[in-house]
Design an enzyme around this catalytic site. Sequence first.
Site, PDB file in Angstrom:
ATOM      1  N   GLY D 148       0.664  -1.555  -0.021  1.00  0.00           N
ATOM      2  CA  GLY D 148      -0.377   0.043  -0.260  1.00  0.00           C
ATOM      3  C   GLY D 148       0.886   1.419   0.216  1.00  0.00           C
ATOM      4  CB  CYS D 149       0.282   4.516  -1.078  1.00  0.00           C
ATOM      5  SG  CYS D 149      -1.783   4.868  -0.646  1.00  0.00           S
ATOM      6  CE1 TYR D 150      -1.821   8.189   3.659  1.00  0.00           C
ATOM      7  CE2 TYR D 150      -3.641   6.711   3.376  1.00  0.00           C
ATOM      8  CZ  TYR D 150      -2.814   7.759   3.317  1.00  0.00           C
ATOM      9  OH  TYR D 150      -3.971   8.505   3.448  1.00  0.00           O
ATOM     10  CB  THR D 152       5.651   2.572   0.241  1.00  0.00           C
ATOM     11  OG1 THR D 152       5.061   1.402  -0.623  1.00  0.00           O
ATOM     12  CG2 THR D 152       6.718   3.539  -0.552  1.00  0.00           C
ATOM     13  CB  SER D 153       5.307   6.811   2.286  1.00  0.00           C
ATOM     14  OG  SER D 153       4.199   7.252   3.904  1.00  0.00           O
TER      15      SER D 153
END
Lengths: 345, 345, 345, 345
Positions: D148-150, D152-153
């Site tokens: 997921g994007c969250y 990853t960050s």
Amino acid sequence: MTSVGIIGATGYAGAELVRILTGHPHVNLTVLTSRQYAGTPFSEIYPCMLNVCTLTCEEFSMEETAAKADIFFMALPHQLPMHLAPGLLARGKKVIDLSADFRFSDPARYESCYQEHTAKELLQQSVYGLTEIYREEIRGADIVGNPGCYPTSILLPLIPLLNDGLIHRDTLIADAKSGVSGAGRTPALATHHCEVNESFKAYKVDGHRHNPEIDEVLTLQTGRDVHVVFVPHLVPMTRGMLSTIYAVPQKGISAEDVRQCLQQRYQDSPFVRILPNGRTPDTRHVNRTNFCDIGFHLDQKYNRLVLLSAIDNLVKGAAGQAVQNMNIMTGYAETAGLDAVPFPL
Amino acid sequence: MTSVGIIGATGYAGAELVRILTGHPHVNLTVLTSRQYAGTPFSEIYPCMLNVCTLTCEEFSMEETAAKADIFFMALPHQLPMHLAPGLLARGKKVIDLSADFRFSDPARYESCYQEHTAKELLQQSVYGLTEIYREEIRGADIVGNPGCYPTSILLPLIPLLNDGLIHRDTLIADAKSGVSGAGRTPALATHHCEVNESFKAYKVDGHRHNPEIDEVLTLQTGRDVHVVFVPHLVPMTRGMLSTIYAVPQKGISAEDVRQCLQQRYQDSPFVRILPNGRTPDTRHVNRTNFCDIGFHLDQKYNRLVLLSAIDNLVKGAAGQAVQNMNIMTGYAETAGLDAVPFPL
Amino acid sequence: MTSVGIIGATGYAGAELVRILTGHPHVNLTVLTSRQYAGTPFSEIYPCMLNVCTLTCEEFSMEETAAKADIFFMALPHQLPMHLAPGLLARGKKVIDLSADFRFSDPARYESCYQEHTAKELLQQSVYGLTEIYREEIRGADIVGNPGCYPTSILLPLIPLLNDGLIHRDTLIADAKSGVSGAGRTPALATHHCEVNESFKAYKVDGHRHNPEIDEVLTLQTGRDVHVVFVPHLVPMTRGMLSTIYAVPQKGISAEDVRQCLQQRYQDSPFVRILPNGRTPDTRHVNRTNFCDIGFHLDQKYNRLVLLSAIDNLVKGAAGQAVQNMNIMTGYAETAGLDAVPFPL
Amino acid sequence: MTSVGIIGATGYAGAELVRILTGHPHVNLTVLTSRQYAGTPFSEIYPCMLNVCTLTCEEFSMEETAAKADIFFMALPHQLPMHLAPGLLARGKKVIDLSADFRFSDPARYESCYQEHTAKELLQQSVYGLTEIYREEIRGADIVGNPGCYPTSILLPLIPLLNDGLIHRDTLIADAKSGVSGAGRTPALATHHCEVNESFKAYKVDGHRHNPEIDEVLTLQTGRDVHVVFVPHLVPMTRGMLSTIYAVPQKGISAEDVRQCLQQRYQDSPFVRILPNGRTPDTRHVNRTNFCDIGFHLDQKYNRLVLLSAIDNLVKGAAGQAVQNMNIMTGYAETAGLDAVPFPL
């Protein structure tokens, strides 16, 4: 009717004061000052005001300006107000200052993040203008240091919970986000549309001047040293501020305890809205209003309280709260001039 | 005090009516209807209204709803109002309809771009609610067809110049630009933030329904067939509309002639501002106001007049003008409820 | 491989050149100059370039700078390039200038809207860099005056139709809209986020410097005096430009005639896309590409042709077209370095 | 050259895959599937692709679709991929799934926040596609669950510091902010431009599905239960994600320790940039790139570490990382197709 002047009327906070005070039912706005725009009609600087505000900006002059009103708002960069306030007070005027100059009790704290204070004697006299917390002190004040926007959004949810002992005071984190108008009207690369648009970032991560302001108030409120870890961010929008605050609740605290604490504290404060269960604040819902919306989520499994508060940085975070303070100081209804119906969009 | 109801209160124009009427000094807002949200408090749909508007949306019922107010605003999709208006009028209510259903005099023109009209008999009775042009007719009207946003912004600058014969009527072009709220609240790909953001485009280039509305009014005003070439565009912003209108001036016309014509026509119209020389309208300067700002540039070398007008599409282009019409119909001051001081930002 | 330098690399057009040329398969980018940022790594000014562009900005010096590359792009304010170009050409360098200094054939026209031209002798030698129209002349040019963004978006749709006699040349109107990056990187109130956001307005209605540029090219193309009524507008977005052009078609012209004219003219031009029937250009669809999308609507009843064109003002309107010209001048594929796949969002 | 297909090509992540893979030097994009748009040319759905992508969307059919490519990306809502992956794997295809279906090792954790998992047997086989952390495992994988994007960050900055024992694992807070494209392309009130514009808010404060994903990875990495307090927010912009992470450093840790830990861990990872001292990440600086920019501030006085990371949610947060994983799986250079020069704006 009270005659009112604005010193430094052409920045964004000053212009917002012009807006509110022009529409205030008990105010006669008599004088606007501006160094940069002396001699220019205000409606040339803000063309929205054509046919609405007919005042022309003037150069500030202590004798002439002071004679024109009974209450003065100062919306100037810090360091200037400390030179003007003594003269205004000496002439029997009341002063509401939107800079940091009169927000601090402790001059050393002020000087640690601004510069030397040349009117230290006024710091004890001046009242911190966080209306809902210092309403009684404001009532009798001659000079009010209007709070910063970030402190307003962070202190309103925190103070009741700290006062009532519902949260620990030593693990506080405030992750705050502001619209661009908070950076003021002076053109800069940081506020250039092309730099702001499609950008989100933190700034002043190594220390923002509102942090000592927050810390001082919480320290005074609790009687013990408090430090909030505070990181401000810039949102690609004009108005609005949201603070997400992380706290560790004391053992056994329930969501209902949190709600009751907040509701009780603000039951007579028309501009603080404790949101119903399941709702979270959105800057759009307080846009152009003097409201501070507060929501929260208590995670009992992991023992963490998330507080959320939203304000309009130019209204409750600046000009609106300043007028709210004026209303208190003059005995008008607290909501006078600030009770326009919110915009759905 | 007049008791007022809104039929279709939860779309953007309806919600803007709720805002204005909640703050109107002579209005008692008594009923909001909504099919989709019947039973839901309005402040749940628009959380900005928490503690401000305490009404709950109801299903419309002719008997029950009509009994609750004397004047009704209808903010519904076209085709619905034509079914409700007769019943409301029969019960002695006054009606201000924000759809296209009662804007046209000629039912054939309406039917050419909408659908069959089932209340044709009301079209002669209904008055076109472009307040500054039809103020006298509106005064005695029982039913008003509130103008579209594009027509409002295009007709106000054009009508005086056409009436006074300052411009040719057969070469008119209106290049108009609207914020996204004009597309309504119903989610669609065309209004998805990611599709709108960083996008600028024309739409309905082969025919927008506001074109016949513009043409009919200008034809009625001039007594001869008029067609405006009209191209609407979508601007990545929420509120605001700017129309750039190109006209060929009659021989010998000066910029002063244009100015005098416009100023004279609108000298008693508080919401139309003819901008000073050198200023051009900006949607931001009329944002959230009922103003229509008009500017122009006359190029005598090439014999071309460029007219520019800016409105807030939800206020002067919809809800604000509707309330302005109500004020006229009821004999209140034309500016009642519409005179909030504009926002500098 | 060609060694290339950029004089004035830190404005938005210069930085876009850095981007394209850094990724160009046949270019070795060897030198960036900047007065303001001499000595500063480019990736400090544009942090996106960290680890990607390792060049440091230098002060321009004719001897030293010229020695570092064979082709130079100049992305400077007008008036500066006319002083540098002669020296570069004398040293056998090729020059592509993005300012207005070498766009005009007629020095008097240039001087009427800029200032005195001190290198008039180069104006005949210089080629106007509207690639699709002057491709052959560009092939052999030593110096190219890269077109303005507005002229690019307006000339590409108009020239084929004027050349083929499909439209009248004396009633042309171009209503153009630009994103904010067209105003450059220097901070100013006009580009302050809070002033641009939720704002739409026309500007320079009484005369924009791109108007004489447009007029000169059309006059040269048609052999007769042409004037386009041109009104630029500012859109609250960073990139993109849409021009809506109104023309009167010659008698008997059909939509198919218009389509064939445009398609034929641009069949070998990979960056001009004539949109299928029913589609209209959107700046988002050409965002960050070198495309110019062209659509149109012919209203035969009222005898009016509406042409629509969309470009990215920084790419096809500036740096992209400049590189396209370099590709022509050097014999590389016209699309080299410019053929990245467009972004869906 | 590898033949590649995309199952679910018309959502935002799918379309971003189309973009990257169309430009990928070693890929032959052979098939796009879409239920909603079967039979429609992709360039009609995304007009930016006119003349660039000539594929037409097809209905998925296991036999026919599988035959067309060797590697498949799935950009579908969760729950669909688990039904398709087994068939694709059985036919010898490699699969990179962008949904949550193959991200978890523990089916119970998946089922606690999604729904029943019908292909549990694949969860052990599937590799979590956080490239920089699981590069070696990805190299040999047949199926990758793209993060997921969250996560990853948040995971990229945290994992090295947790692995090296520089921070406490039990007081982690991630305050994360995402652009609107993360919400997908399906129209909804929450993504309506007028609702998003000038709005900033937290959402899913009581539990977002990316939280268990983050927790599982950190638990696996540390060998002990880890929970991150995670609050996502919506930013009024299209692309970009910034996470502000609060951690308590172990005693005696210096800023240099933090820097060395991060730099060492990512020295061979071309897409992770540890920012120089004094710089903080900005989503604009990673816009449309596969970079993850990481910055930090260590406050030794108050013993708090603030980590900041920025990604483009559609690139490193979705399609870009997926292609990065494909590059690893196929033995191509890790940066192939992902190394476009960043845009200055």
